[in-house]
Scaffold this motif. Structure first.
Motif, PDB file in Angstrom:
ATOM      1  N   LYS A 157      14.106  17.401   5.619  1.00 53.43           N
ATOM      2  CA  LYS A 157      13.996  15.973   5.347  1.00 53.43           C
ATOM      3  C   LYS A 157      12.535  15.539   5.240  1.00 53.43           C
ATOM      4  CE  LYS A 157      18.364  14.566   7.472  1.00 53.43           C
ATOM      5  NZ  LYS A 157      18.990  13.796   8.587  1.00 53.43           N
ATOM      6  N   ASP A 158      11.695  16.043   6.159  1.00 54.47           N
ATOM      7  CA  ASP A 158      10.270  15.713   6.103  1.00 54.47           C
ATOM      8  C   ASP A 158       9.631  16.249   4.824  1.00 54.47           C
ATOM      9  OD1 ASP A 158      10.507  14.489   8.557  1.00 54.47           O
ATOM     10  OD2 ASP A 158       9.907  16.301   9.668  1.00 54.47           O
ATOM     11  N   GLU A 165       6.962  11.394  -2.055  1.00 55.21           N
ATOM     12  CA  GLU A 165       5.710  10.633  -2.069  1.00 55.21           C
ATOM     13  C   GLU A 165       4.694  11.271  -3.015  1.00 55.21           C
ATOM     14  OE1 GLU A 165       4.423  10.430   1.926  1.00 55.21           O
ATOM     15  OE2 GLU A 165       5.990   9.022   2.567  1.00 55.21           O
ATOM     16  N   LYS A 166       4.634  12.606  -2.981  1.00 55.34           N
ATOM     17  CA  LYS A 166       3.710  13.315  -3.873  1.00 55.34           C
ATOM     18  C   LYS A 166       4.089  13.107  -5.327  1.00 55.34           C
ATOM     19  CE  LYS A 166       1.999  18.009  -4.680  1.00 55.34           C
ATOM     20  NZ  LYS A 166       2.110  19.419  -4.257  1.00 55.34           N
ATOM     21  N   LYS A 167       5.399  13.134  -5.638  1.00 56.88           N
ATOM     22  CA  LYS A 167       5.849  12.911  -7.014  1.00 56.88           C
ATOM     23  C   LYS A 167       5.490  11.507  -7.491  1.00 56.88           C
ATOM     24  CE  LYS A 167       9.703  16.192  -7.060  1.00 56.88           C
ATOM     25  NZ  LYS A 167      11.194  16.341  -7.082  1.00 56.88           N
ATOM     26  N   GLN A 168       5.695  10.529  -6.621  1.00 55.16           N
ATOM     27  CA  GLN A 168       5.366   9.153  -7.002  1.00 55.16           C
ATOM     28  C   GLN A 168       3.867   8.989  -7.250  1.00 55.16           C
ATOM     29  OE1 GLN A 168       7.492   6.728  -7.715  1.00 55.16           O
ATOM     30  NE2 GLN A 168       9.215   8.111  -7.277  1.00 55.16           N
ATOM     31  N   LYS A 169       3.056   9.633  -6.396  1.00 55.64           N
ATOM     32  CA  LYS A 169       1.603   9.541  -6.574  1.00 55.64           C
ATOM     33  C   LYS A 169       1.171  10.210  -7.874  1.00 55.64           C
ATOM     34  CE  LYS A 169      -1.024  12.026  -3.785  1.00 55.64           C
ATOM     35  NZ  LYS A 169      -1.822  12.460  -2.612  1.00 55.64           N
ATOM     36  N   TRP A 170       1.687  11.409  -8.137  1.00 55.62           N
ATOM     37  CA  TRP A 170       1.311  12.128  -9.347  1.00 55.62           C
ATOM     38  C   TRP A 170       1.853  11.432 -10.594  1.00 55.62           C
ATOM     39  CZ3 TRP A 170       0.821  18.104  -9.112  1.00 55.62           C
ATOM     40  CH2 TRP A 170       0.028  18.460  -8.008  1.00 55.62           C
ATOM     41  N   SER A 401      -3.047  15.722  -0.339  1.00 53.82           N
ATOM     42  CA  SER A 401      -2.972  15.177   1.016  1.00 53.82           C
ATOM     43  C   SER A 401      -1.817  14.186   1.134  1.00 53.82           C
ATOM     44  CB  SER A 401      -4.299  14.503   1.383  1.00 53.82           C
ATOM     45  OG  SER A 401      -4.514  13.376   0.561  1.00 53.82           O
ATOM     46  N   GLU A 402      -1.662  13.599   2.318  1.00 52.05           N
ATOM     47  CA  GLU A 402      -0.582  12.657   2.567  1.00 52.05           C
ATOM     48  C   GLU A 402      -0.922  11.230   2.155  1.00 52.05           C
ATOM     49  OE1 GLU A 402       0.327  12.982   6.660  1.00 52.05           O
ATOM     50  OE2 GLU A 402       1.130  15.034   6.526  1.00 52.05           O
ATOM     51  N   SER A 403      -2.121  11.001   1.658  1.00 49.69           N
ATOM     52  CA  SER A 403      -2.488   9.640   1.238  1.00 49.69           C
ATOM     53  C   SER A 403      -1.645   9.218   0.036  1.00 49.69           C
ATOM     54  CB  SER A 403      -3.973   9.592   0.874  1.00 49.69           C
ATOM     55  OG  SER A 403      -4.253  10.482  -0.184  1.00 49.69           O
ATOM     56  N   PRO A 404      -1.239   7.950  -0.025  1.00 48.30           N
ATOM     57  CA  PRO A 404      -0.324   7.531  -1.101  1.00 48.30           C
ATOM     58  C   PRO A 404      -0.958   7.466  -2.482  1.00 48.30           C
ATOM     59  CG  PRO A 404      -0.956   5.660   0.248  1.00 48.30           C
ATOM     60  CD  PRO A 404      -1.519   6.871   0.917  1.00 48.30           C
TER      61      PRO A 404
END
Length: 484
Positions: A157-158, A165-170, A401-404
């Motif tokens: 899940k994590d 989140e990575k897909k949305q950022k990219w 990284s985890e930054s949005p």
């Protein structure tokens, strides 16, 4: 002649003495068996005495020595695995010593009391067995496999949330690459072109001007590399990610070449990225820093010896040298990645597909070295090309990284906080954008952007576009080859 006195010669006296010595030795040799030579007498007599002593000691029994208890072994770990635990066997079992006054007086027990105690012990044992059985039943209800499955589900899940989140950022970056093109890099670079970090000093730079290649390229005090003997070197530490640092430095002068190799030894450097063209390297006479093919250099002021063992041409414009560095008992091997296709104040191959491919290949090669040994990025001043590559590494780390979101302005500010003149021109800054865009669009995000553009249009009779051709067109439009 009658009047002359004949003196006796010395040789017969020596012979007589020697003869007497032989007689004595011969008489002794019958009893003891010792030879006549005095030197041999002493050697054999001492050997016999030593032999006699050794025989006497072997007959005696060894003395019993008191064996002291060993000290407790500290916890030795290999990562998270404990190899040896600290069990202190020297400590007594009882925590508090009992004083002789408080020792209870034990009275003899009767037969009835003994029977009662045995009955109580049997009851307690039966109760403990029942409790153990109940605990085992409860444990069987929740097996260990289910616990592991729950942990794996949480991890999945994590990971899924992080991937989303990575897909949305990219995807957001891919939209910007398609919509804004070269204006994206221009707008961001105008915000950070005149950035100067606050509260910085340059005292060591001013005091050692003879060791600086350029008078207007400053080495800041708080981030400079210091040698063990506190000598100055024009080099700075730069943070690439939370787990990795790099050293940005100028191409050394003749007077500072030994200082450079001292820095390599003290910092345990394993690789150097040299960003200089062949005409620049020949004009500077780089052989006083790096040895020629199958040759050695000696820096007597620091007792350092550098030799080249092997040279390999990896790609057109990219060669690898294997050097050995020794200083006393210290000896190590070092790799020099010399990239000659990046001109001064420009970008390699005008930012075409070949340049993008080569920079990513160099980046993947440098990632194989351990993070504990910082890589060295070296250019003419240690700011333009070396600073651009450091910005590329920092931006790539923040991309994963985890930054949005990815903020290239903040990435360049982080690099310039340690190396004030890093990434000097707009073409260099836009080239980092081009590298990141190629990385994102080639991971399938170009197809998503093209499909969304088709759905937004009213006419559905348009021809299908090749994503590879679209991504190449986007990269070509993003790259700025010359300063405006």
């Amino acid at each position: 002649m009658e009047g002359e006195v004949v003196k006796p010669s010395k040789t017969p006296q020596k012979k007589r003495k020697h003869h007497r010595h032989h007689k004595k030795s011969h008489s002794k040799s019958k009893k003891t068996g010792i030879l006549c030579c005095r030197g041999k007498k002493k050697k054999r007599s001492s050997a016999k005495k030593h032999h006699k002593k050794s025989k006497t000691t072997t007959k005696k029994q060894p003395r019993s020595k008191v064996v002291k208890p060993l000290a407790p072994v500290p916890n030795e770990q290999l990562g998270e695995i404990v190899l040896v635990k600290n069990f202190d066997k020297t400590k007594p079992l009882s925590k508090e010593p009992v004083s002789p006054d408080k020792v209870p007086v034990v009275k003899p027990k009767s037969s009835k009391e003994k029977e009662k105690e045995t009955d109580k012990e049997d009851k307690q044992k039966s109760k403990s067995k029942k409790e153990d059985k109940s605990e085992t039943k409860e444990e069987k209800k929740i097996p260990e496999e289910k616990k592991e499955e729950k942990k794996e589900e949480k991890k999945e899940k994590d990971d899924d949330s992080n991937n989303e989140e990575k897909k949305q950022k990219w995807l957001g970056l891919a939209k910007r690459f398609v919509a804004e093109d070269a204006r994206m890099a221009m707008n961001d670079f105008h915000q950070v072109a005149s950035y100067i970090p606050p509260h910085v000093t340059k005292h060591n730079f001013v005091e050692n001007m003879e060791k600086n290649r350029f008078a207007d390229v400053v080495c800041l005090d708080h981030s400079r590399v210091t040698l063990s003997d506190s000598t100055y070197i024009h080099a700075s530490f730069v943070e690439l990610s939370s787990q990795k640092n790099a050293i940005l430095t100028q191409f050394p002068l003749v007077e500072t070449a030994a200082d450079f190799w001292q820095m390599v030894i003290e910092q345990r450097v394993k690789c150097v990225l040299l960003l200089l063209t062949e005409p620049e390297y020949d004009a500077l006479g780089g052989d006083f820093v790096f040895p020629r093919n199958q040759d050695f250099l000696h820096f007597e002021e620091r007792s350092i010896r550098v030799g080249e063992f092997k040279r390999v041409e990896i790609l057109n414009g990219w060669s690898l040298r294997v050097l050995s560095v020794s200083n006393g008992d210290y000896k190590s091997f070092l790799h020099i990645h010399h990239y000659t296709a990046w001109p001064h104040n420009s970008i390699p191959y005008n930012g075409n597909a070949q340049a993008i491919r080569q920079i990513w290949q160099i980046q993947s090669a440098l990632r194989k070295y351990p993070p504990t040994s910082p890589p060295v990025f070296m250019s003419l001043s240690g700011c333009g090309r070396a600073g651009t590559f450091a910005l590329f590494e920092n931006a790539h780390a923040s991309l994963h990284s985890e930054s949005p979101r990815l903020d290239m302005v903040k990435c360049l500010e982080k690099i310039r906080d340690k190396r004030i003149h890093a990434c000097q021109t707009l073409p260099q800054f836009s080239f980092v954008y081009t590298l990141l865009a190629e990385h994102i669009l080639d991971n399938g995000f170009c197809k998503l952007v093209i499909e969304k553009k088709k759905n937004e249009k009213e006419d559905g009779k348009e021809e299908e576009q090749d994503p590879a051709m679209v991504s190449k067109a986007i990269l070509r439009q993003m790259t700025i080859q010359k300063c405006p």
